[in-house]
Design an enzyme around this catalytic site. Structure first.
Site, PDB file in Angstrom:
ATOM      1  N   LYS A   9       0.860  -1.142  -0.084  1.00  9.85           N
ATOM      2  CA  LYS A   9      -0.053   0.008   0.125  1.00  9.85           C
ATOM      3  C   LYS A   9       0.905   1.338  -0.012  1.00  9.85           C
ATOM      4  O   LYS A   9       1.869   0.952   0.314  1.00  9.85           O
ATOM      5  CB  LYS A   9      -1.131   0.129   1.241  1.00  9.85           C
ATOM      6  CG  LYS A   9      -1.830  -1.287   1.197  1.00  9.85           C
ATOM      7  CD  LYS A   9      -2.861  -1.320   2.480  1.00  9.85           C
ATOM      8  CE  LYS A   9      -3.779  -2.508   2.423  1.00  9.85           C
ATOM      9  NZ  LYS A   9      -4.700  -2.282   3.721  1.00  9.85           N
ATOM     10  N   TYR A  49     -12.043  -2.533  -3.393  1.00 13.98           N
ATOM     11  CA  TYR A  49     -12.758  -2.690  -2.186  1.00 13.98           C
ATOM     12  C   TYR A  49     -13.977  -2.786  -2.191  1.00 13.98           C
ATOM     13  O   TYR A  49     -14.796  -1.942  -1.323  1.00 13.98           O
ATOM     14  CB  TYR A  49     -12.113  -1.541  -1.138  1.00 13.98           C
ATOM     15  CG  TYR A  49     -10.829  -1.824  -0.798  1.00 13.98           C
ATOM     16  CD1 TYR A  49     -10.419  -2.865  -0.151  1.00 13.98           C
ATOM     17  CD2 TYR A  49      -9.801  -0.954  -0.862  1.00 13.98           C
ATOM     18  CE1 TYR A  49      -9.074  -2.894   0.374  1.00 13.98           C
ATOM     19  CE2 TYR A  49      -8.278  -1.293  -0.447  1.00 13.98           C
ATOM     20  CZ  TYR A  49      -8.080  -2.086   0.107  1.00 13.98           C
ATOM     21  OH  TYR A  49      -6.877  -2.277   0.830  1.00 13.98           O
ATOM     22  N   ASN A 112      -1.750  -0.161   7.179  1.00  8.58           N
ATOM     23  CA  ASN A 112      -1.245  -1.689   7.645  1.00  8.58           C
ATOM     24  C   ASN A 112      -0.614  -2.248   6.508  1.00  8.58           C
ATOM     25  O   ASN A 112      -0.395  -3.466   6.217  1.00  8.58           O
ATOM     26  CB  ASN A 112      -2.441  -2.536   8.088  1.00  8.58           C
ATOM     27  CG  ASN A 112      -3.512  -2.565   6.935  1.00  8.58           C
ATOM     28  OD1 ASN A 112      -3.321  -2.346   6.027  1.00  8.58           O
ATOM     29  ND2 ASN A 112      -4.645  -3.231   7.386  1.00  8.58           N
ATOM     30  N   HIS A 115      -1.895  -5.341   1.326  1.00  5.94           N
ATOM     31  CA  HIS A 115      -2.909  -6.202   0.987  1.00  5.94           C
ATOM     32  C   HIS A 115      -2.844  -7.676   0.612  1.00  5.94           C
ATOM     33  O   HIS A 115      -1.781  -7.662  -0.241  1.00  5.94           O
ATOM     34  CB  HIS A 115      -3.859  -5.378  -0.167  1.00  5.94           C
ATOM     35  CG  HIS A 115      -5.149  -6.256  -0.511  1.00  5.94           C
ATOM     36  ND1 HIS A 115      -6.203  -6.275  -0.080  1.00  5.94           N
ATOM     37  CD2 HIS A 115      -5.235  -7.064  -1.759  1.00  5.94           C
ATOM     38  CE1 HIS A 115      -6.917  -6.993  -0.569  1.00  5.94           C
ATOM     39  NE2 HIS A 115      -6.376  -7.778  -1.625  1.00  5.94           N
ATOM     40  N   GLU A 126      -9.253  -9.611  -8.360  1.00  6.31           N
ATOM     41  CA  GLU A 126      -8.345  -8.695  -8.012  1.00  6.31           C
ATOM     42  C   GLU A 126      -7.011  -8.693  -8.711  1.00  6.31           C
ATOM     43  O   GLU A 126      -6.744  -7.695  -9.191  1.00  6.31           O
ATOM     44  CB  GLU A 126      -7.934  -8.775  -6.272  1.00  6.31           C
ATOM     45  CG  GLU A 126      -8.777  -8.123  -5.378  1.00  6.31           C
ATOM     46  CD  GLU A 126      -8.459  -8.624  -3.897  1.00  6.31           C
ATOM     47  OE1 GLU A 126      -7.377  -9.391  -3.891  1.00  6.31           O
ATOM     48  OE2 GLU A 126      -9.602  -8.702  -3.136  1.00  6.31           O
TER      49      GLU A 126
END
Ligand code: IDP
Ligand code: MG
Length: 147
Positions: A9, A49, A112, A115, A126
């Site tokens: 990310k 998402y 975080n 992914h 995805e």
């Protein structure tokens, strides 16, 4: 052999943790079959998402994930969907154990670092959101018999 979609990310890119995160995945014995640095479009982020659209944290998530480049990857390995999620660690930073990527490097749940697809079905959707089929490289590592 499974494939999964893993993505560093914007916080991981900005903090200079791409190399260390990729090392963890390589050391585990997984094989990268595609990778590219991209700036996600809003449309691509909403598709990625989709299950979170409408949740209270979604506006922040959308803003964060499109705020800078991400490193999108496809990785291969036996049971990689499950195993990579264990290596990544729990979503909530208070539950992400030391030794996991999030447990070692993430201090706030929204930031975080990485992914990982949560199922084989998600991984297919995805991967298709980021890669053309011909961008995935099929190859065998000679060390694979030892892993
Ligand atoms: P995952 O990334 O572990 O699969 P998801 O539940 O799919 O977790 O959530 C997607 C992302 O949205 C998380 O990685 C995190 O960045 C963010 N997120 C999830 N739940 C929360 C929350 O309760 N507060 C803030 N951000 C959240
Ligand atoms: Mg998820």
């Amino acid at each position: 052999m499974e494939r999964t979609f893993l993505m560093i990310k914007p916080d991981g890119v900005q903090r200079g943790l791409m190399g260390r995160i990729i090392s963890r995945l390589e050391e585990k014995g997984f094989t990268m079959v595609a990778g590219k640095l991209v700036r996600m479009t809003e449309e691509q982020a909403k598709s990625h998402y989709a299950e979170h659209v409408g949740k209270d944290f979604f506006p922040n998530l959308l803003n964060f994930i499109t705020s800078g480049p991400v490193f999108a990857m496809v990785w291969e390995g036996d049971d990689i969907v499950t195993l990579s999620r264990i290596l990544i660690g729990k979503t909530n930073v208070k539950e992400a154990l030391p030794g996991s990527i999030r447990g070692d490097f993430a201090a706030h749940t929204p930031n975080n670092l990485i992914h990982g697809s949560d199922s084989l079905e998600s991984s297919k959707r995805e991967i298709a959101n980021f890669f053309e089929a011909d961008e995935l490289v099929n190859y065998e590592k000679s060390i694979s018999q030892w892993i």
